[in-house]
Write an enzyme that holds these catalytic residues in place. Structure first.
Site, PDB file in Angstrom:
ATOM      1  N   ASN A   9      36.681  27.725  28.031  1.00 24.97           N
ATOM      2  CA  ASN A   9      35.586  27.151  27.228  1.00 24.97           C
ATOM      3  C   ASN A   9      35.926  27.270  25.734  1.00 24.97           C
ATOM      4  O   ASN A   9      35.116  27.722  24.928  1.00 24.97           O
ATOM      5  CB  ASN A   9      34.254  27.824  27.555  1.00 24.97           C
ATOM      6  CG  ASN A   9      33.069  27.057  26.977  1.00 24.97           C
ATOM      7  OD1 ASN A   9      33.201  25.904  26.593  1.00 24.97           O
ATOM      8  ND2 ASN A   9      31.917  27.704  26.903  1.00 24.97           N
ATOM      9  N   GLU A  35      39.855  23.761  29.852  1.00 26.92           N
ATOM     10  CA  GLU A  35      38.966  23.639  28.687  1.00 26.92           C
ATOM     11  C   GLU A  35      39.526  24.377  27.474  1.00 26.92           C
ATOM     12  O   GLU A  35      38.874  25.251  26.904  1.00 26.92           O
ATOM     13  CB  GLU A  35      37.544  24.116  29.016  1.00 26.92           C
ATOM     14  CG  GLU A  35      36.634  22.991  29.459  1.00 26.92           C
ATOM     15  CD  GLU A  35      35.161  23.296  29.245  1.00 26.92           C
ATOM     16  OE1 GLU A  35      34.552  22.604  28.397  1.00 26.92           O
ATOM     17  OE2 GLU A  35      34.615  24.180  29.924  1.00 26.92           O
ATOM     18  N   ASP A 149      38.893  24.804  37.414  1.00 26.88           N
ATOM     19  CA  ASP A 149      37.442  24.657  37.466  1.00 26.88           C
ATOM     20  C   ASP A 149      37.161  23.350  38.182  1.00 26.88           C
ATOM     21  O   ASP A 149      37.387  22.274  37.646  1.00 26.88           O
ATOM     22  CB  ASP A 149      36.892  24.645  36.040  1.00 26.88           C
ATOM     23  CG  ASP A 149      35.391  24.424  35.988  1.00 26.88           C
ATOM     24  OD1 ASP A 149      34.775  24.277  37.059  1.00 26.88           O
ATOM     25  OD2 ASP A 149      34.842  24.386  34.875  1.00 26.88           O
ATOM     26  N   ASP A 246      32.178  31.593  29.424  1.00 21.26           N
ATOM     27  CA  ASP A 246      31.113  31.560  30.426  1.00 21.26           C
ATOM     28  C   ASP A 246      31.693  31.613  31.840  1.00 21.26           C
ATOM     29  O   ASP A 246      30.951  31.757  32.815  1.00 21.26           O
ATOM     30  CB  ASP A 246      30.201  30.348  30.242  1.00 21.26           C
ATOM     31  CG  ASP A 246      30.940  29.027  30.150  1.00 21.26           C
ATOM     32  OD1 ASP A 246      32.179  29.025  30.024  1.00 21.26           O
ATOM     33  OD2 ASP A 246      30.274  27.965  30.189  1.00 21.26           O
ATOM     34  N   HIS A 247      33.014  31.512  31.953  1.00 17.36           N
ATOM     35  CA  HIS A 247      33.737  31.696  33.216  1.00 17.36           C
ATOM     36  C   HIS A 247      34.473  33.030  33.189  1.00 17.36           C
ATOM     37  O   HIS A 247      34.744  33.582  32.115  1.00 17.36           O
ATOM     38  CB  HIS A 247      34.775  30.589  33.427  1.00 17.36           C
ATOM     39  CG  HIS A 247      34.200  29.223  33.609  1.00 17.36           C
ATOM     40  ND1 HIS A 247      34.200  28.561  34.814  1.00 17.36           N
ATOM     41  CD2 HIS A 247      33.623  28.371  32.721  1.00 17.36           C
ATOM     42  CE1 HIS A 247      33.643  27.370  34.679  1.00 17.36           C
ATOM     43  NE2 HIS A 247      33.287  27.225  33.410  1.00 17.36           N
TER      44      HIS A 247
END
Length: 256
Positions: A9, A35, A149, A246-247
């Protein structure tokens, strides 16, 4: 052999939160990142070229600061591929593959449909397009590790709030049926489930509320392997002690 998959992210953001310090201690052979949210020219700092790794980036070219994937490999690959032949997908920076002899390690970032119906329909089109590609790979005789992801949970144990998310992107019946097809018909193997059949663990938590603190999560990050690698799966772990994104990073150990 240890492979790590991680949706950063924003790789620069993850770097400021200690991701590369953590990575140095992991002794990973291959690292797949999704990402990156950066153009490679913006990653001139040495931390984005970790010592001991050959580093390869595939940026989004249609929208800067968006998507993007990367692979870090201790052994220099025989070949690196960055396109699957579909321009809209390739130019969003969603695929990179490193080949080592008969082994291919892929870093994938499957589209999310959570922003609205237009992107959900695009996600469905990408799933349909990828299906024969995955079928061909599964039958090719090559060993594949498809990291990344996937933006889809598979079963009830992969999401905290199963019932209330049945109409939400990432938990739609059509999406989960697609994973059924990959696993049951094409022979792909969910490495996490092969190692931990009944475990309830997650790799992503919403930034809203106290989702991470309360472990209201989704398992949407996978290492999906070709059937020939199933017997080489040894151990796996989802690292939650530090918050880089967030992962959470997902690691799998394979027998040589």
């Amino acid at each position: 052999m240890r492979i790590i998959s991680f949706n950063a992210n924003g790789i620069r953001s993850a770097g400021t939160k200690g991701f590369f310090d953590w990575l140095r201690e992991q002794q990973a052979d291959v690292v797949c990142i999704q990402e990156t949210k950066a153009q490679e020219a913006q990653l001139s700092d040495a931390q984005f070229r970790p010592e001991g790794y050959h580093c390869f980036y595939r940026d989004a070219t249609t929208k800067k600061g968006y998507s993007g994937v990367a692979i870090y490999a201790r052994r220099e690959p025989d070949e690196v591929r960055t396109g699957l032949g579909r321009e809209d997908f390739d130019e969003e920076g969603r695929y990179i593959e490193a080949r080592f002899g008969n082994l291919s390690v892929v870093s994938f970032y499957i589209p999310s449909g959570s922003s609205g119906d237009e992107r959900q329909q695009y996600k469905f089109r990408i799933m349909e397009w990828l299906t024969p590609i995955f079928k061909e790979w599964a039958a090719s005789g090559r060993d594949y590790v498809l990291c990344g992801d996937w933006n889809i949970v598979h079963t009830r144990n992969d999401i905290k709030n199963w019932t209330s998310n049945q109409k939400n992107s990432g938990c739609l019946p059509e999406e989960r049926a697609w994973l059924d097809l990959l696993f049951d018909e094409q022979g792909w193997v969910d490495s996490f489930r092969a190692i931990k059949p009944d475990a309830v663990e997650y790799t992503w938590w919403s930034n809203r509320g106290q989702a991470r603190a309360n472990n209201v999560g989704w398992r949407i990050d996978y290492q999906i392997v070709s059937a020939g690698l199933k017997e080489r799966l040894q151990a796996c772990s989802i690292y939650r002690d530090q918050r880089f994104s967030d992962h959470a990073p997902f690691s799998v150990d394979y027998a040589e």
